[in-house]
Design a protein around this motif. Sequence first.
Motif, PDB file in Angstrom:
ATOM      1  N   HIS A 224       0.852  -1.075   0.011  1.00  0.00           N
ATOM      2  CA  HIS A 224      -0.122  -0.065  -0.065  1.00  0.00           C
ATOM      3  C   HIS A 224       0.881   1.080   0.052  1.00  0.00           C
ATOM      4  CE1 HIS A 224      -3.573   2.448   0.701  1.00  0.00           C
ATOM      5  NE2 HIS A 224      -2.898   2.797   1.713  1.00  0.00           N
ATOM      6  N   GLN A 225       0.366   2.426  -0.397  1.00  0.00           N
ATOM      7  CA  GLN A 225       1.123   3.753  -0.145  1.00  0.00           C
ATOM      8  C   GLN A 225      -0.175   4.788   0.183  1.00  0.00           C
ATOM      9  OE1 GLN A 225       3.078   4.986  -3.917  1.00  0.00           O
ATOM     10  NE2 GLN A 225       1.489   3.890  -5.098  1.00  0.00           N
ATOM     11  N   ILE A 226       0.726   5.810   0.760  1.00  0.00           N
ATOM     12  CA  ILE A 226      -0.003   6.891   1.159  1.00  0.00           C
ATOM     13  C   ILE A 226       0.647   8.203   0.731  1.00  0.00           C
ATOM     14  CG2 ILE A 226      -0.948   8.176   2.951  1.00  0.00           C
ATOM     15  CD1 ILE A 226      -1.007   5.782   4.850  1.00  0.00           C
ATOM     16  N   TYR A 227      -0.079   9.165   0.317  1.00  0.00           N
ATOM     17  CA  TYR A 227       0.661  10.460  -0.194  1.00  0.00           C
ATOM     18  C   TYR A 227       0.068  11.326   0.650  1.00  0.00           C
ATOM     19  CZ  TYR A 227       1.595   8.551  -4.931  1.00  0.00           C
ATOM     20  OH  TYR A 227       2.057   8.073  -5.777  1.00  0.00           O
ATOM     21  N   ARG A 228       1.251  12.366   1.236  1.00  0.00           N
ATOM     22  CA  ARG A 228       0.789  13.316   2.122  1.00  0.00           C
ATOM     23  C   ARG A 228      -0.347  14.082   1.685  1.00  0.00           C
ATOM     24  NH1 ARG A 228       2.697  16.227   6.071  1.00  0.00           N
ATOM     25  NH2 ARG A 228       4.504  14.985   6.360  1.00  0.00           N
ATOM     26  N   GLY A 229      -0.342  14.690   0.517  1.00  0.00           N
ATOM     27  CA  GLY A 229      -1.359  15.586  -0.223  1.00  0.00           C
ATOM     28  C   GLY A 229      -1.453  16.824   0.916  1.00  0.00           C
ATOM     29  N   GLU A 230      -2.798  17.219   1.085  1.00  0.00           N
ATOM     30  CA  GLU A 230      -3.084  18.053   1.875  1.00  0.00           C
ATOM     31  C   GLU A 230      -2.839  17.954   3.639  1.00  0.00           C
ATOM     32  OE1 GLU A 230      -3.045  21.398   0.783  1.00  0.00           O
ATOM     33  OE2 GLU A 230      -2.749  20.397  -1.059  1.00  0.00           O
ATOM     34  N   ASN A 231      -2.565  16.683   3.878  1.00  0.00           N
ATOM     35  CA  ASN A 231      -2.473  16.271   5.129  1.00  0.00           C
ATOM     36  C   ASN A 231      -1.479  16.711   6.163  1.00  0.00           C
ATOM     37  OD1 ASN A 231      -4.499  14.093   5.325  1.00  0.00           O
ATOM     38  ND2 ASN A 231      -3.327  13.145   3.569  1.00  0.00           N
ATOM     39  N   THR A 232      -1.726  17.171   7.275  1.00  0.00           N
ATOM     40  CA  THR A 232      -0.656  17.568   8.249  1.00  0.00           C
ATOM     41  C   THR A 232       0.047  16.363   8.757  1.00  0.00           C
ATOM     42  OG1 THR A 232      -2.066  17.346  10.261  1.00  0.00           O
ATOM     43  CG2 THR A 232      -2.177  19.573   9.095  1.00  0.00           C
ATOM     44  N   SER A 233       1.322  16.580   9.460  1.00  0.00           N
ATOM     45  CA  SER A 233       1.995  15.415   9.603  1.00  0.00           C
ATOM     46  C   SER A 233       1.203  14.538  10.941  1.00  0.00           C
ATOM     47  CB  SER A 233       3.559  16.203  10.403  1.00  0.00           C
ATOM     48  OG  SER A 233       4.214  16.638   9.303  1.00  0.00           O
ATOM     49  N   GLU A 234       0.326  15.399  11.540  1.00  0.00           N
ATOM     50  CA  GLU A 234      -0.387  14.623  12.502  1.00  0.00           C
ATOM     51  C   GLU A 234      -1.419  13.763  11.956  1.00  0.00           C
ATOM     52  OE1 GLU A 234       0.193  17.818  12.529  1.00  0.00           O
ATOM     53  OE2 GLU A 234       1.403  17.997  14.484  1.00  0.00           O
ATOM     54  N   GLN A 235      -2.095  14.253  10.800  1.00  0.00           N
ATOM     55  CA  GLN A 235      -3.044  13.333  10.056  1.00  0.00           C
ATOM     56  C   GLN A 235      -2.341  12.404   9.279  1.00  0.00           C
ATOM     57  OE1 GLN A 235      -4.709  16.794   7.884  1.00  0.00           O
ATOM     58  NE2 GLN A 235      -6.429  16.838   8.908  1.00  0.00           N
ATOM     59  N   LEU A 236      -1.114  12.681   8.729  1.00  0.00           N
ATOM     60  CA  LEU A 236      -0.576  11.515   8.098  1.00  0.00           C
ATOM     61  C   LEU A 236       0.019  10.271   9.231  1.00  0.00           C
ATOM     62  CD1 LEU A 236       0.601  10.378   5.534  1.00  0.00           C
ATOM     63  CD2 LEU A 236       2.681  11.700   5.891  1.00  0.00           C
ATOM     64  N   TYR A 237       0.520  11.110  10.312  1.00  0.00           N
ATOM     65  CA  TYR A 237       0.664   9.965  11.354  1.00  0.00           C
ATOM     66  C   TYR A 237      -0.274   8.951  11.743  1.00  0.00           C
ATOM     67  CZ  TYR A 237       2.409   8.530  16.049  1.00  0.00           C
ATOM     68  OH  TYR A 237       2.813   7.823  17.194  1.00  0.00           O
ATOM     69  N   GLN A 238      -1.669   9.235  11.846  1.00  0.00           N
ATOM     70  CA  GLN A 238      -2.702   8.334  11.935  1.00  0.00           C
ATOM     71  C   GLN A 238      -2.846   7.753  10.957  1.00  0.00           C
ATOM     72  OE1 GLN A 238      -4.459   8.427  15.045  1.00  0.00           O
ATOM     73  NE2 GLN A 238      -5.214   6.565  14.074  1.00  0.00           N
ATOM     74  N   LYS A 239      -2.857   8.038   9.744  1.00  0.00           N
ATOM     75  CA  LYS A 239      -3.030   7.268   8.477  1.00  0.00           C
ATOM     76  C   LYS A 239      -2.132   6.031   8.342  1.00  0.00           C
ATOM     77  CE  LYS A 239      -5.453  10.290   5.246  1.00  0.00           C
ATOM     78  NZ  LYS A 239      -5.951  10.783   3.856  1.00  0.00           N
ATOM     79  N   ILE A 240      -0.816   6.295   8.877  1.00  0.00           N
ATOM     80  CA  ILE A 240       0.301   5.377   8.881  1.00  0.00           C
ATOM     81  C   ILE A 240      -0.157   4.238   9.948  1.00  0.00           C
ATOM     82  CG2 ILE A 240       2.438   4.906   9.330  1.00  0.00           C
ATOM     83  CD1 ILE A 240       3.176   7.866   8.041  1.00  0.00           C
ATOM     84  N   SER A 241      -0.298   4.863  11.070  1.00  0.00           N
ATOM     85  CA  SER A 241      -0.661   4.075  12.049  1.00  0.00           C
ATOM     86  C   SER A 241      -1.973   3.141  11.949  1.00  0.00           C
ATOM     87  CB  SER A 241      -1.206   4.865  13.282  1.00  0.00           C
ATOM     88  OG  SER A 241      -1.268   4.154  14.552  1.00  0.00           O
ATOM     89  N   ASP A 242      -2.805   3.575  11.078  1.00  0.00           N
ATOM     90  CA  ASP A 242      -3.903   2.710  10.539  1.00  0.00           C
ATOM     91  C   ASP A 242      -3.502   1.535   9.682  1.00  0.00           C
ATOM     92  OD1 ASP A 242      -5.671   4.293  12.428  1.00  0.00           O
ATOM     93  OD2 ASP A 242      -6.579   5.386  10.827  1.00  0.00           O
ATOM     94  N   THR A 243      -2.781   1.980   8.660  1.00  0.00           N
ATOM     95  CA  THR A 243      -2.200   1.141   7.753  1.00  0.00           C
ATOM     96  C   THR A 243      -1.299  -0.063   8.445  1.00  0.00           C
ATOM     97  OG1 THR A 243      -2.378   2.774   6.305  1.00  0.00           O
ATOM     98  CG2 THR A 243      -0.866   0.775   5.642  1.00  0.00           C
ATOM     99  N   LEU A 244      -0.530   0.416   9.377  1.00  0.00           N
ATOM    100  CA  LEU A 244       0.363  -0.193   9.940  1.00  0.00           C
ATOM    101  C   LEU A 244      -0.393  -1.432  11.065  1.00  0.00           C
ATOM    102  CD1 LEU A 244       3.489   1.745  11.358  1.00  0.00           C
ATOM    103  CD2 LEU A 244       3.271  -0.093   9.531  1.00  0.00           C
ATOM    104  N   THR A 245      -1.647  -1.186  11.267  1.00  0.00           N
ATOM    105  CA  THR A 245      -2.463  -2.116  12.251  1.00  0.00           C
ATOM    106  C   THR A 245      -3.114  -3.076  11.261  1.00  0.00           C
ATOM    107  OG1 THR A 245      -3.013  -0.168  13.902  1.00  0.00           O
ATOM    108  CG2 THR A 245      -4.712  -2.304  13.489  1.00  0.00           C
ATOM    109  N   LEU A 246      -3.599  -2.633  10.134  1.00  0.00           N
ATOM    110  CA  LEU A 246      -4.082  -3.117   8.924  1.00  0.00           C
ATOM    111  C   LEU A 246      -3.225  -4.479   8.441  1.00  0.00           C
ATOM    112  CD1 LEU A 246      -6.573  -3.797   7.030  1.00  0.00           C
ATOM    113  CD2 LEU A 246      -5.391  -2.278   5.603  1.00  0.00           C
ATOM    114  N   LEU A 247      -1.726  -4.074   8.415  1.00  0.00           N
ATOM    115  CA  LEU A 247      -0.700  -4.822   8.129  1.00  0.00           C
ATOM    116  C   LEU A 247      -0.573  -5.924   9.133  1.00  0.00           C
ATOM    117  CD1 LEU A 247       2.161  -2.465   6.620  1.00  0.00           C
ATOM    118  CD2 LEU A 247       1.260  -4.407   5.667  1.00  0.00           C
ATOM    119  N   ALA A 248      -0.446  -5.562  10.366  1.00  0.00           N
ATOM    120  CA  ALA A 248      -0.393  -6.379  11.463  1.00  0.00           C
ATOM    121  C   ALA A 248      -1.508  -7.624  11.632  1.00  0.00           C
ATOM    122  CB  ALA A 248      -0.275  -5.885  12.788  1.00  0.00           C
TER     123      ALA A 248
END
Length: 254
Positions: A224-248
């Motif tokens: 999977h991949q995520i683009y920053r786009g208009e996301n803040t670092s805090e919003q991107l942090y949450q998206k990354i965390s959610d994806t890592l949970t999905l991976l696990a």
Amino acid sequence: MSLLEVKNLKKVYKTRFGGNEVEALKNVNFSVEEGEYVAIMGESGSGKTTLLNILASLDKPTSGTVLLDGNDFSKIKESAVAEFRRDHLGFVFQDFNLLDTFTLEDNIYLPLVLAGKSYSEMNARLNPIVEQLGISGLLKKYPYEVSGGQKQRAAVARALITEPRIILADEPTGALDSKATDELLRLFRKINQQGQTILLVTHSIKAASHASRVLFIRDGEVFHQIYRGENTSEQLYQKISDTLTLLAQGGDRR
């Protein structure tokens, strides 16, 4: 044309006695545009370290290609690999890889010394970099005389002084405390904003959340991949965390 292109990359290792094969990378495809800041994440054993070693021309794939500025890594002669790596790639490691018997200044100069550059050219390149990184007053000190964060800044300076096409960073915040981590990540963002392409391999959600794109590796493939786009670092942090949970949890690709 992309700066870095990875096409159908596969890496198979044979066990010590050749009885079994381990497929570390299956079919990895992605590209990095000039000026991008890309983070690669994945669980231990996912293949990201193997991928980094191939991108660093420290290992060769079983099949597939890696192109930097259109140059195929597999076509580089063995005798020219070290020179190619020194001239085109900058490296930042978790454990700094500084020589304790050299001052910070000499550690930073080392790749240019190996390239046969004159002292005047080396000095001209050094000054703006160390001023930007805030270590101009530490150049005569030895690595054991400075903090971890200062060592890593020297390592970043060593990577930048060759004017590389891309910086490959392997867990660069792994040995740093939270304050030094924040400072280094701010520097990476600033360096990237000035046009430097960065590819970062990390376990750290915080480190990845500073990138412009995050690639997730699972079982030797890009999951999977995520683009920053208009996301803040805090919003991107949450998206990354959610994806890592999905991976696990073994979730499917999105």
